[in-house]
Design an enzyme around this catalytic site. Sequence first.
Site, PDB file in Angstrom:
ATOM      1  N   HIS A 147       4.878  10.894  12.123  1.00 35.02           N
ATOM      2  CA  HIS A 147       5.487  11.480  13.530  1.00 35.02           C
ATOM      3  C   HIS A 147       7.041  10.736  13.599  1.00 35.02           C
ATOM      4  CE1 HIS A 147       1.527  14.074  14.653  1.00 35.02           C
ATOM      5  NE2 HIS A 147       1.686  14.240  13.957  1.00 35.02           N
ATOM      6  N   CYS A 189      -0.049  12.510  -9.697  1.00 33.94           N
ATOM      7  CA  CYS A 189      -0.419  12.974  -8.234  1.00 33.94           C
ATOM      8  C   CYS A 189      -0.321  11.482  -7.818  1.00 33.94           C
ATOM      9  CB  CYS A 189      -0.964  13.607  -7.727  1.00 33.94           C
ATOM     10  SG  CYS A 189      -2.977  13.359  -7.856  1.00 33.94           S
TER      11      CYS A 189
HETATM   12  C1  PEP Z   1      -4.788   8.255  -5.916  1.00 31.67           C
HETATM   13  O1  PEP Z   1      -5.390   8.090  -6.351  1.00 31.67           O
HETATM   14  O2  PEP Z   1      -3.176   8.331  -6.500  1.00 31.67           O
HETATM   15  C2  PEP Z   1      -4.706   9.360  -5.676  1.00 31.67           C
HETATM   16  C3  PEP Z   1      -3.302  10.204  -5.865  1.00 31.67           C
HETATM   17  O3  PEP Z   1      -5.284   9.722  -4.110  1.00 31.67           O
HETATM   18  P1  PEP Z   1      -5.971   9.164  -2.433  1.00 31.67           P
HETATM   19  O4  PEP Z   1      -4.420   8.374  -3.056  1.00 31.67           O
HETATM   20  O5  PEP Z   1      -6.276  10.591  -2.318  1.00 31.67           O
HETATM   21  O6  PEP Z   1      -6.911   8.311  -3.533  1.00 31.67           O
END
Ligand code: PEP
Length: 563
Positions: free
Chosen positions: A189, A488
């Site tokens: 935050h 991602c």
């Molecule tokens: C990852 O493992 O790179 C991912 C995007 O998922 P999380 O960070 O939520 O495990």
Amino acid sequence: MNTLTGVGVSPGVGVGPAHVLAYEAIVPAPGSRHGGTAEDAAAELALAGRALERVAADLEGRGARAGGEAGEILAAQAMMARDPGLADGVATLVGAGTSAARAVYEAFGHYRDLLAAAGGYLGERVADLDDIRDRAIAVIEDRPLPGVPEGTGEPYVLVARDLAPADTALLSPDVVAAFVTEQGGPTSHTAILARAMGVPAVVACPGATSIAQGTPVLVDGASGLVRPAPSDDEVTEARNAAAAREAVLASATGPGTTADGHAVPLLANIGGPRDVAAALEHGAEGVGLYRTEFLFLDRAEAPSAAEQEAAYLEVLDAFPGGRVTVRTLDAGADKPLAFLPPGAHEPNPALGERGLRLFRTHPEIMDTQLAALAAAAARSSARLQVMAPMVATAEEAAWFADACDAAGLPSAGVMVEIPSAALRASDLAVRAGFLSVGTNDLAQYALAADRQLGALTGLQDAWQPALLDLVALAAAGAAERGRPCGVCGEAAADPALACVFVGLGVTSLSMSAPALPAVRAALSRHTRQQCHLAADAARAASSPEAARAEARSHLPGLAGLAL
Ligand code: PEP
Ligand code: MG
């Protein structure tokens, strides 16, 4: 004192005298008990109840005065203070003889552990919980509450171990020149409110609280540098560099493309509807990872289909015509859920029944989630994509794709977080419509380095050539089947690595929203060919340091961005 380095989370340069917050939270001694009679228990319980209510009302009052995003955050925090589950926890402990202060401390501990273990966005909510706890205990013990000076003179640089929204919500740029915290991350935050206020901020800056009170400090909220006692020249230089960088970032707008026009959609990682505003503000073309765990956390049972549908719809509606990629529940290991424990005791939960594997034993939870997603998609113009976490084999990918087909979902994909999935990506892509590489877990499993262990950060480095090889394999396997393959994991937020990923054949990049402008600018300054050369050079290196240096030598545009 030397320059300190943290993570810049709100750009701009701020200079002012350090105001170091030295509030030490009170920890009631373990085993502290009340008198033991029924009257004592009733009195302690009432004391705890009044304290939590006073904290809630105070947060609400500050929220109403602050308004806007700060107001919403404080209203949510006030709700946490009034949480019935928490009150039950306090009552049970007090009933068993624990003092009011210790009972509050321990009751918060349960939620705290859950959030901390989840990491990422959820993990950063721990600071909000701690703040409520510390305030309630201060009220019970009749001690002064934590707080920051209102500030009448020159704007100061507020330095703290961590800051709570209640501390910062009522501050303004006339009072505070910059924020520096030792803890917190990009979605804390402190970061959110600093950006909303337009005040530079650096978080995760070790050593910051050892700056002496009153020392002039220069804070660069883009590079993350914190310079105690800067010279006039250093201040001028930092201001000029920040202005130049801002101009470059602002000049790269619109969809992500390389300098020669190769489109690379730039998407946001979100934890729920609350993150949508930041995604839009930073020009996200859609959502590349919606972590749905937040909805399921702290529950005795899974949320209903109707509640899930509403949350999904709120996100979908923010991206009319755009892409929204929702990841089905990723429970277990670093994201434990109270109502969904693994079937047997697991000595090594990271290698246990987690992610998609839990759906095998609890298909009803998957079916409800997929049905809620299908219902939300039917009511929205956004393009919904659904993907499964922790997929190891082509058989699992096919099983998930079948379940999505049965639910009437148009697009089913899988995350590549396990080396086997990267190695056999083309097999997975027979049924998976798209792949999305989660570099956080892929690094953990490829290097056998627990992502939660700070001591192993070097092995978790996304520039590890072995990890780059796996990303290349995943992208190539997907391409063999004509499928897209995004990234991602947090690594996509590194502008240099983002270019390398494009060079490895990655087709979209998803990251926490504040990272989008720098990645967009980095891509716009390099051709696809430069990205290929950078990727080849990085993979030819034999250490993460060399990979980074070799890649950067092919990415000259990064220097102009001061990245
Ligand atoms: C990852 O493992 O790179 C991912 C995007 O998922 P999380 O960070 O939520 O495990
Ligand atoms: Mg993961």
